[in-house]
Design a protein around this motif. Structure first.
Motif, PDB file in Angstrom:
ATOM      1  N   LEU A 146      -5.944   9.707 -64.594  1.00  0.00           N
ATOM      2  CA  LEU A 146      -5.647  10.779 -65.542  1.00  0.00           C
ATOM      3  C   LEU A 146      -5.319  10.232 -66.929  1.00  0.00           C
ATOM      4  O   LEU A 146      -5.554  10.885 -67.928  1.00  0.00           O
ATOM      5  N   LYS A 147      -4.731   9.023 -66.928  1.00  0.00           N
ATOM      6  CA  LYS A 147      -4.327   8.467 -68.221  1.00  0.00           C
ATOM      7  C   LYS A 147      -5.496   7.861 -68.993  1.00  0.00           C
ATOM      8  O   LYS A 147      -5.390   7.622 -70.174  1.00  0.00           O
ATOM      9  N   GLN A 148      -6.594   7.568 -68.272  1.00  0.00           N
ATOM     10  CA  GLN A 148      -7.727   6.964 -68.970  1.00  0.00           C
ATOM     11  C   GLN A 148      -8.253   7.940 -70.009  1.00  0.00           C
ATOM     12  O   GLN A 148      -8.409   9.117 -69.717  1.00  0.00           O
ATOM     13  N   SER A 149      -8.561   7.431 -71.188  1.00  0.00           N
ATOM     14  CA  SER A 149      -9.025   8.381 -72.204  1.00  0.00           C
ATOM     15  C   SER A 149     -10.474   8.755 -71.920  1.00  0.00           C
ATOM     16  O   SER A 149     -11.233   7.971 -71.356  1.00  0.00           O
ATOM     17  N   PRO A 150     -10.870   9.966 -72.300  1.00  0.00           N
ATOM     18  CA  PRO A 150     -12.228  10.400 -72.001  1.00  0.00           C
ATOM     19  C   PRO A 150     -13.252   9.662 -72.857  1.00  0.00           C
ATOM     20  O   PRO A 150     -12.910   9.101 -73.891  1.00  0.00           O
ATOM     21  N   LEU A 151     -14.471   9.700 -72.393  1.00  0.00           N
ATOM     22  CA  LEU A 151     -15.549   9.088 -73.158  1.00  0.00           C
ATOM     23  C   LEU A 151     -16.331  10.182 -73.879  1.00  0.00           C
ATOM     24  O   LEU A 151     -16.343  11.324 -73.434  1.00  0.00           O
ATOM     25  N   PHE A 152     -16.965   9.818 -74.972  1.00  0.00           N
ATOM     26  CA  PHE A 152     -17.769  10.782 -75.712  1.00  0.00           C
ATOM     27  C   PHE A 152     -19.243  10.438 -75.510  1.00  0.00           C
ATOM     28  O   PHE A 152     -19.576   9.288 -75.261  1.00  0.00           O
ATOM     29  N   VAL A 153     -20.075  11.465 -75.638  1.00  0.00           N
ATOM     30  CA  VAL A 153     -21.496  11.202 -75.428  1.00  0.00           C
ATOM     31  C   VAL A 153     -22.211  11.107 -76.774  1.00  0.00           C
ATOM     32  O   VAL A 153     -21.912  11.859 -77.706  1.00  0.00           O
ATOM     33  N   ALA A 154     -23.116  10.155 -76.882  1.00  0.00           N
ATOM     34  CA  ALA A 154     -23.884   9.998 -78.115  1.00  0.00           C
ATOM     35  C   ALA A 154     -25.319   9.636 -77.763  1.00  0.00           C
ATOM     36  O   ALA A 154     -25.604   9.234 -76.632  1.00  0.00           O
ATOM     37  N   THR A 155     -26.207   9.832 -78.753  1.00  0.00           N
ATOM     38  CA  THR A 155     -27.610   9.457 -78.531  1.00  0.00           C
ATOM     39  C   THR A 155     -27.960   8.324 -79.487  1.00  0.00           C
ATOM     40  O   THR A 155     -27.538   8.329 -80.654  1.00  0.00           O
ATOM     41  N   ILE A 156     -28.707   7.365 -78.975  1.00  0.00           N
ATOM     42  CA  ILE A 156     -29.131   6.247 -79.835  1.00  0.00           C
ATOM     43  C   ILE A 156     -30.170   6.756 -80.833  1.00  0.00           C
ATOM     44  O   ILE A 156     -31.153   7.386 -80.446  1.00  0.00           O
ATOM     45  N   GLN A 157     -29.938   6.477 -82.129  1.00  0.00           N
ATOM     46  CA  GLN A 157     -30.917   6.858 -83.155  1.00  0.00           C
ATOM     47  C   GLN A 157     -31.862   5.695 -83.446  1.00  0.00           C
ATOM     48  O   GLN A 157     -33.050   5.863 -83.556  1.00  0.00           O
ATOM     49  N   GLU A 158     -31.254   4.527 -83.597  1.00  0.00           N
ATOM     50  CA  GLU A 158     -32.046   3.366 -83.999  1.00  0.00           C
ATOM     51  C   GLU A 158     -31.375   2.095 -83.519  1.00  0.00           C
ATOM     52  O   GLU A 158     -30.139   2.018 -83.527  1.00  0.00           O
ATOM     53  N   VAL A 159     -32.179   1.145 -83.107  1.00  0.00           N
ATOM     54  CA  VAL A 159     -31.613  -0.160 -82.739  1.00  0.00           C
ATOM     55  C   VAL A 159     -31.979  -1.122 -83.870  1.00  0.00           C
ATOM     56  O   VAL A 159     -33.156  -1.383 -84.099  1.00  0.00           O
ATOM     57  N   THR A 160     -31.000  -1.580 -84.655  1.00  0.00           N
ATOM     58  CA  THR A 160     -31.287  -2.422 -85.827  1.00  0.00           C
ATOM     59  C   THR A 160     -30.700  -3.818 -85.629  1.00  0.00           C
ATOM     60  O   THR A 160     -29.937  -4.050 -84.687  1.00  0.00           O
ATOM     61  N   ASP A 161     -31.030  -4.711 -86.584  1.00  0.00           N
ATOM     62  CA  ASP A 161     -30.478  -6.075 -86.481  1.00  0.00           C
ATOM     63  C   ASP A 161     -28.971  -6.062 -86.679  1.00  0.00           C
ATOM     64  O   ASP A 161     -28.259  -6.910 -86.164  1.00  0.00           O
ATOM     65  N   ASP A 162     -28.487  -5.068 -87.436  1.00  0.00           N
ATOM     66  CA  ASP A 162     -27.041  -5.006 -87.716  1.00  0.00           C
ATOM     67  C   ASP A 162     -26.249  -4.335 -86.611  1.00  0.00           C
ATOM     68  O   ASP A 162     -25.029  -4.295 -86.644  1.00  0.00           O
ATOM     69  N   GLY A 163     -26.919  -3.741 -85.688  1.00  0.00           N
ATOM     70  CA  GLY A 163     -26.212  -3.022 -84.610  1.00  0.00           C
ATOM     71  C   GLY A 163     -27.004  -1.795 -84.210  1.00  0.00           C
ATOM     72  O   GLY A 163     -28.198  -1.695 -84.515  1.00  0.00           O
ATOM     73  N   VAL A 164     -26.351  -0.860 -83.577  1.00  0.00           N
ATOM     74  CA  VAL A 164     -27.073   0.319 -83.086  1.00  0.00           C
ATOM     75  C   VAL A 164     -26.538   1.562 -83.785  1.00  0.00           C
ATOM     76  O   VAL A 164     -25.317   1.735 -83.909  1.00  0.00           O
ATOM     77  N   ILE A 165     -27.462   2.394 -84.263  1.00  0.00           N
ATOM     78  CA  ILE A 165     -26.997   3.643 -84.905  1.00  0.00           C
ATOM     79  C   ILE A 165     -26.957   4.725 -83.837  1.00  0.00           C
ATOM     80  O   ILE A 165     -27.953   4.981 -83.145  1.00  0.00           O
TER      81      ILE A 165
ATOM     82  N   ASN B  63     -16.457   5.076 -76.507  1.00  0.00           N
ATOM     83  CA  ASN B  63     -15.010   5.318 -76.449  1.00  0.00           C
ATOM     84  C   ASN B  63     -14.499   5.765 -77.820  1.00  0.00           C
ATOM     85  O   ASN B  63     -15.283   5.988 -78.747  1.00  0.00           O
ATOM     86  N   ASN B  64     -13.178   5.852 -77.964  1.00  0.00           N
ATOM     87  CA  ASN B  64     -12.576   6.316 -79.215  1.00  0.00           C
ATOM     88  C   ASN B  64     -12.992   5.518 -80.434  1.00  0.00           C
ATOM     89  O   ASN B  64     -13.124   6.059 -81.528  1.00  0.00           O
ATOM     90  N   SER B  65     -13.198   4.208 -80.232  1.00  0.00           N
ATOM     91  CA  SER B  65     -13.594   3.404 -81.399  1.00  0.00           C
ATOM     92  C   SER B  65     -15.118   3.275 -81.486  1.00  0.00           C
ATOM     93  O   SER B  65     -15.634   2.383 -82.156  1.00  0.00           O
ATOM     94  N   LEU B  66     -15.802   4.184 -80.832  1.00  0.00           N
ATOM     95  CA  LEU B  66     -17.259   4.308 -80.875  1.00  0.00           C
ATOM     96  C   LEU B  66     -18.017   3.085 -80.337  1.00  0.00           C
ATOM     97  O   LEU B  66     -19.173   2.874 -80.665  1.00  0.00           O
ATOM     98  N   SER B  67     -17.352   2.276 -79.532  1.00  0.00           N
ATOM     99  CA  SER B  67     -18.084   1.190 -78.869  1.00  0.00           C
ATOM    100  C   SER B  67     -18.791   1.796 -77.664  1.00  0.00           C
ATOM    101  O   SER B  67     -18.239   2.663 -76.983  1.00  0.00           O
TER     102      SER B  67
END
Ligand SMILES: Nc1ncnc2c1ncn2[C@@H]1O[C@H](COP(=O)(O)OP(=O)(O)OP(=O)(O)O)[C@@H](O)[C@H]1O
Length: 403
Positions: A67-86, A117-121
């Motif tokens: 119950l204490k675990q924080s929930p996760l958010f759902v996102a869709t990958i837009q682009e996979v770039t050299d700098d990271g993932v959008i 997660n909360n910090s968008l990782s």
């Protein structure tokens, strides 16, 4: 204070004969052996009890952690770039650049759904949308429940038939008379009283597809998907007309607005808004009827009860003695019960039992008969079963209080 070995006083007088001493010691030995035996039994019982509490503690600790675990958010990958993932978050549509390990990057492609997660990782990749639909929606063509399987609830059945069955089977009658059929029916009452059964039975009798979604899953499984899943729900219903949509635990998406502005609440609001807008556009929806159910009528936001939405309220209470008798008869139909089993007396004995409790009593009574090596189930089995079920329900209440 416990005795120690040094406290031993001998059970004979100093001047007693040898024979007297032996028989006195013999007697004392027997008493001590009996006491020792008794203590060992108690110790075993205490150990077993201790084990049980230990297990309960572990279960509650686990539940607490979950119950204490924080929930996760759902996102869709837009682009996979050299700098990271959008990524683009569902719900608020915000885009963000997030770093991922090289290993994970290899597996990601645009349009993949991920949980962040909360910090968008990115925490994990999610299965495809069709899987999600399948997980949260139960779709059954004409479920195998008929009106004859429902005990008591005559009035409720009659109302459900008028409001759900009539518009599905004779839509022309409503047109001829010039009135709109009720849009949605809300069944409310304690757990296990037959609300789901009523919805399934009406779908069965009208040859409609039964589509069930649980409100709590809609908002708690993955944040950000509720509104979309509501849209999907109506789309699936349209694909399967005639259909009965059943939203269980509607209070999870339609609770009164609270002051707090956490993202969870905003998400619930969005899901409810989507449901209201689907219902408001309902006239064009053809042969689809909506039934919702709740155990928490007091918590509902009144907006969902306005005309054109859930405008037909049906209370589904716990059964009275007559209802309990009928439900016992239904659930023992295929059981080998004693010829003289008095169903009315069983109903009197089980005051406050719900339909689901009665079903459980019947199964448990059968188990008692089997344990006793009998093939006929008798009154005492039912009585013991009810006692056991009540004790378990009390135990559950205690667990919930300490969770
Ligand atoms: N009136 C009834 N007649 C016969 N069986 C019943 C009745 N009410 C409940 N039951 C039994 O209990 C089971 C659970 O009932 P059901 O799922 O319909 O309850 P519910 O009101 O939807 O509960 P919840 O609010 O917990 O979802 C049914 O599958 C059925 O076996």
């Amino acid at each position: 204070m416990t005795d120690t070995v040094d406290d031993v006083d001998f059970p004979y007088a100093e001047d007693a004969s040898k024979q007297e001493k032996i028989s006195a010691l013999q007697e004392r030995l027997e008493v001590l052996e009996a006491q020792n035996e008794e203590m060992r039994d108690k110790l075993l019982d205490a150990n077993a009890e201790n084990n049980k509490y230990q297990q309960k503690l572990e279960r509650l600790t686990h539940e607490n952690k979950k119950l204490k675990q924080s929930p996760l958010f759902v996102a869709t990958i837009q682009e996979v770039t050299d700098d990271g993932v959008i990524i683009k978050q569902h719900g608020n549509n915000q885009e963000a650049l997030t770093e991922v390990t090289d290993e994970m990057k290899e597996d990601l492609e645009p349009d993949d759904r991920v949980a962040v997660n909360n910090s968008l990782s990115i925490v994990k990749e999610l299965s495809s949308e069709t899987d999600v639909r399948a997980r949260v929606m139960e779709v059954t063509k004409s479920p195998e429940v008929s009106y004859a399987d429902i005990g008591g609830l005559e009035e409720q059945m009659q109302e459900v038939r008028e409001t759900v069955e009539m518009p599905l089977e004779h839509p022309d009658m409503f047109v001829d008379v010039g009135i709109e059929p009720p849009s949605g029916v809300l069944l409310y009452g304690p757990p296990g009283t037959g609300k789901t059964m009523l919805a399934k039975a009406v779908a069965n009798e009208t040859d409609a597809t039964f589509i069930k979604m649980a409100g709590s899953e809609l908002v708690h499984k993955f944040i950000g998907e509720g509104a979309k899943l509501v849209r999907d729900l109506f789309e699936v219903a349209r694909e399967h007309e005639p259909a009965v949509i059943f939203i269980d635990e509607i209070d999870a998406i339609a609770a009164k607005r609270t002051e707090s502005k956490t993202s969870g609440d905003a998400e619930v609001q969005r899901t409810m808004m989507q449901l209201l807008s689907e219902m408001d556009g309902f006239e064009d929806r053809g042969e689809i009827r909506i039934i919702a159910a709740t155990n928490r009528f007091d918590m509902l936001d009144r907006a969902i009860l306005r005309p054109g939405r859930f405008d037909r309220l049906i209370e589904v209470p716990k059964p009275d003695a007559e209802g309990r008798e009928l439900i016992f008869q239904i659930h023992t139909r295929n059981m080998n019960v004693a010829d003289d089993l008095d169903f009315a007396a069983l109903a009197e004995d089980t005051e406050n039992a719900s339909g689901a409790d009665i079903k459980a009593i019947c199964t448990e009574a059968g188990m008692f008969a089997i344990r006793d090596d009998r093939t006929t189930v008798q009154r005492s089995d039912f009585e013991e079963a009810w006692e056991k079920i009540q004790a378990e329900e009390e135990d559950d209440e205690v667990s919930k209080t300490f969770a």
